[in-house]
Motif scaffolding. Structure first.
Motif, mmCIF file in Angstrom:
data_model
loop_
_atom_site.group_PDB
_atom_site.id
_atom_site.type_symbol
_atom_site.label_atom_id
_atom_site.label_comp_id
_atom_site.label_asym_id
_atom_site.label_seq_id
_atom_site.Cartn_x
_atom_site.Cartn_y
_atom_site.Cartn_z
ATOM 1 N N ALA A 203 0.879 -1.257 0.016
ATOM 2 C CA ALA A 203 -0.034 0.122 0.122
ATOM 3 C C ALA A 203 0.982 1.282 -0.159
ATOM 4 C CB ALA A 203 -0.887 -0.223 1.196
ATOM 5 N N LYS A 204 1.916 1.308 0.773
ATOM 6 C CA LYS A 204 2.696 2.374 0.703
ATOM 7 C C LYS A 204 3.556 2.460 -0.615
ATOM 8 C CE LYS A 204 6.661 4.395 3.593
ATOM 9 N NZ LYS A 204 7.300 4.306 4.757
ATOM 10 N N THR A 205 4.313 1.698 -1.117
ATOM 11 C CA THR A 205 5.190 1.615 -1.988
ATOM 12 C C THR A 205 4.463 1.426 -3.432
ATOM 13 O OG1 THR A 205 5.558 -0.801 -2.464
ATOM 14 C CG2 THR A 205 6.902 0.270 -0.963
ATOM 15 N N GLN A 206 3.088 1.164 -3.737
ATOM 16 C CA GLN A 206 2.591 0.904 -4.835
ATOM 17 C C GLN A 206 3.279 0.198 -5.733
ATOM 18 O OE1 GLN A 206 -0.843 1.589 -5.652
ATOM 19 N NE2 GLN A 206 -0.684 1.401 -3.455
ATOM 20 N N PRO B 195 -0.449 -8.167 10.491
ATOM 21 C CA PRO B 195 0.213 -6.499 10.825
ATOM 22 C C PRO B 195 -0.522 -5.297 10.036
ATOM 23 C CG PRO B 195 1.613 -7.866 9.658
ATOM 24 C CD PRO B 195 0.230 -8.885 10.145
ATOM 25 N N THR B 196 -0.538 -4.494 10.431
ATOM 26 C CA THR B 196 -1.091 -3.165 9.993
ATOM 27 C C THR B 196 0.082 -2.213 9.569
ATOM 28 O OG1 THR B 196 -1.440 -2.037 11.915
ATOM 29 C CG2 THR B 196 -3.319 -3.136 11.002
ATOM 30 N N THR B 197 1.435 -2.710 10.138
ATOM 31 C CA THR B 197 2.539 -1.724 9.666
ATOM 32 C C THR B 197 3.467 -2.749 9.535
ATOM 33 O OG1 THR B 197 3.177 -1.710 11.862
ATOM 34 C CG2 THR B 197 1.995 0.067 11.074
ATOM 35 N N PRO B 198 4.353 -2.443 8.204
ATOM 36 C CA PRO B 198 5.648 -3.338 8.025
ATOM 37 C C PRO B 198 6.550 -3.311 9.211
ATOM 38 C CG PRO B 198 5.731 -1.106 6.963
ATOM 39 C CD PRO B 198 4.535 -1.172 7.482
ATOM 40 N N TYR B 199 7.158 -4.341 9.112
ATOM 41 C CA TYR B 199 8.371 -4.764 10.034
ATOM 42 C C TYR B 199 9.612 -3.990 9.722
ATOM 43 C CZ TYR B 199 5.813 -8.636 11.699
ATOM 44 O OH TYR B 199 4.775 -9.620 12.211
ATOM 45 N N VAL C 113 -2.013 -9.925 -0.216
ATOM 46 C CA VAL C 113 -2.960 -9.456 0.527
ATOM 47 C C VAL C 113 -2.138 -8.250 1.317
ATOM 48 C CG1 VAL C 113 -3.833 -9.979 3.077
ATOM 49 C CG2 VAL C 113 -3.817 -11.618 1.300
ATOM 50 N N SER C 114 -2.755 -7.156 1.137
ATOM 51 C CA SER C 114 -2.242 -5.758 1.876
ATOM 52 C C SER C 114 -2.882 -5.387 3.123
ATOM 53 C CB SER C 114 -2.078 -4.802 0.553
ATOM 54 O OG SER C 114 -1.707 -3.581 1.312
ATOM 55 N N PRO C 115 -2.403 -5.591 4.378
ATOM 56 C CA PRO C 115 -3.196 -5.387 5.354
ATOM 57 C C PRO C 115 -3.296 -3.879 5.761
ATOM 58 C CG PRO C 115 -1.278 -6.675 5.961
ATOM 59 C CD PRO C 115 -1.123 -6.451 4.357
ATOM 60 N N ASP C 116 -2.345 -2.947 5.079
ATOM 61 C CA ASP C 116 -2.416 -1.657 5.497
ATOM 62 C C ASP C 116 -3.548 -0.933 4.845
ATOM 63 O OD1 ASP C 116 -0.296 -1.627 6.978
ATOM 64 O OD2 ASP C 116 1.170 -0.606 5.442
ATOM 65 N N ASN C 117 -4.036 -1.421 3.845
ATOM 66 C CA ASN C 117 -5.394 -0.882 2.935
ATOM 67 C C ASN C 117 -6.511 -1.690 3.049
ATOM 68 O OD1 ASN C 117 -4.290 -2.224 0.908
ATOM 69 N ND2 ASN C 117 -4.275 -0.669 -0.587
ATOM 70 N N LYS C 118 -6.328 -2.983 3.585
ATOM 71 C CA LYS C 118 -7.407 -3.914 3.502
ATOM 72 C C LYS C 118 -7.826 -4.310 2.188
ATOM 73 C CE LYS C 118 -8.851 -3.263 8.311
ATOM 74 N NZ LYS C 118 -9.841 -3.476 9.192
ATOM 75 N N SER C 119 -6.760 -4.349 1.372
ATOM 76 C CA SER C 119 -7.042 -4.721 -0.172
ATOM 77 C C SER C 119 -6.408 -5.914 -0.479
ATOM 78 C CB SER C 119 -6.557 -3.700 -1.124
ATOM 79 O OG SER C 119 -7.464 -2.534 -0.826
ATOM 80 N N LEU C 120 -6.897 -6.607 -1.530
ATOM 81 C CA LEU C 120 -6.339 -7.946 -2.143
ATOM 82 C C LEU C 120 -5.943 -7.158 -3.577
ATOM 83 C CD1 LEU C 120 -9.018 -10.557 -1.595
ATOM 84 C CD2 LEU C 120 -6.873 -9.873 -0.198
ATOM 85 N N TYR C 121 -4.604 -7.544 -4.026
ATOM 86 C CA TYR C 121 -4.117 -7.234 -5.247
ATOM 87 C C TYR C 121 -4.090 -8.704 -6.176
ATOM 88 C CZ TYR C 121 -3.107 -2.663 -3.586
ATOM 89 O OH TYR C 121 -3.096 -1.286 -2.930
#
Length: 181
Positions: free
Chosen positions: A67-70, A176-180, A106-114
């Motif tokens: 979600a952050k890097t796109q 997790p909702t934020t990256p490690y 699965v992208s937990p930050d924006n609750k989306s599936l790509y």
């Protein structure tokens, strides 16, 4: 013996797989979990799904930075160092050997599936050579350096190889909702 970090990442990966399985099942797909089957494990396939006489192979990946890097990050290779022999062995990443038709990130930050149409991406790989940006990083899970192929989400969407499913319900999952760091 696996490290605590590996166990945690594996558990999170299994939760991501369950999220995708529930999502597909709720939309009428018959989902067969083959992630523990040796052949499918080696071919990087988690599910075989069927609907309307169509069958697809799906691999699920958890990406806490998408979600952050796109950028969609495909594992191209990883390097295993043998300290005793002083050599580095290069192993192919899943981009090279996966037999899946679709990769679902699965992208937990924006609750989306790509959902990447991986089979078509591989068929048209030559068209993407200028789009791939390669980067290396150290993987604490695999305890080694990896080389990744990065492709912007916008490029995959433009080429018709990516669908984004937003606002996916993450009920009962502790991803997790934020990256490690």
């Amino acid at each position: 013996m696996h490290s605590d970090y590996f166990v945690l990442k594996n558990r999170e990966g299994k939760q991501a797989e369950q999220l995708v399985k529930d999502f597909l099942t709720n939309r009428g797909y018959a989902v067969q979990d083959v992630s523990e089957d040796c052949d499918n494990y080696q071919n990087d396939v988690d599910f075989i799904v069927q609907k309307d006489r169509r069958t697809s192979k799906i691999e699920v990946k958890l990406d806490t930075r998408l979600a952050k890097t796109q950028n969609i990050a495909f594992e191209d290779a990883f390097y295993l160092k043998d300290k005793e022999l002083g050599r580095t062995e290069i192993k192919l990443g899943y981009y090279r050997y996966s037999q899946c038709d679709f990769l679902i990130f699965v992208s937990p930050d924006n609750k989306s599936l790509y959902m990447v149409h991986f089979h078509k991406l591989k068929e048209n790989e030559a068209d993407f050579q200028n789009c791939f940006k390669f980067t290396k990083f150290y993987s604490y899970t695999d305890k080694g350096q990896k080389r990744m192929r990065l492709v912007p989400v916008s490029v995959l969407k433009e080429k018709g190889l990516l669908s984004i499913i937003s606002s996916v319900s993450y009920t009962h999952l502790t991803l997790p909702t934020t990256p490690y760091v």
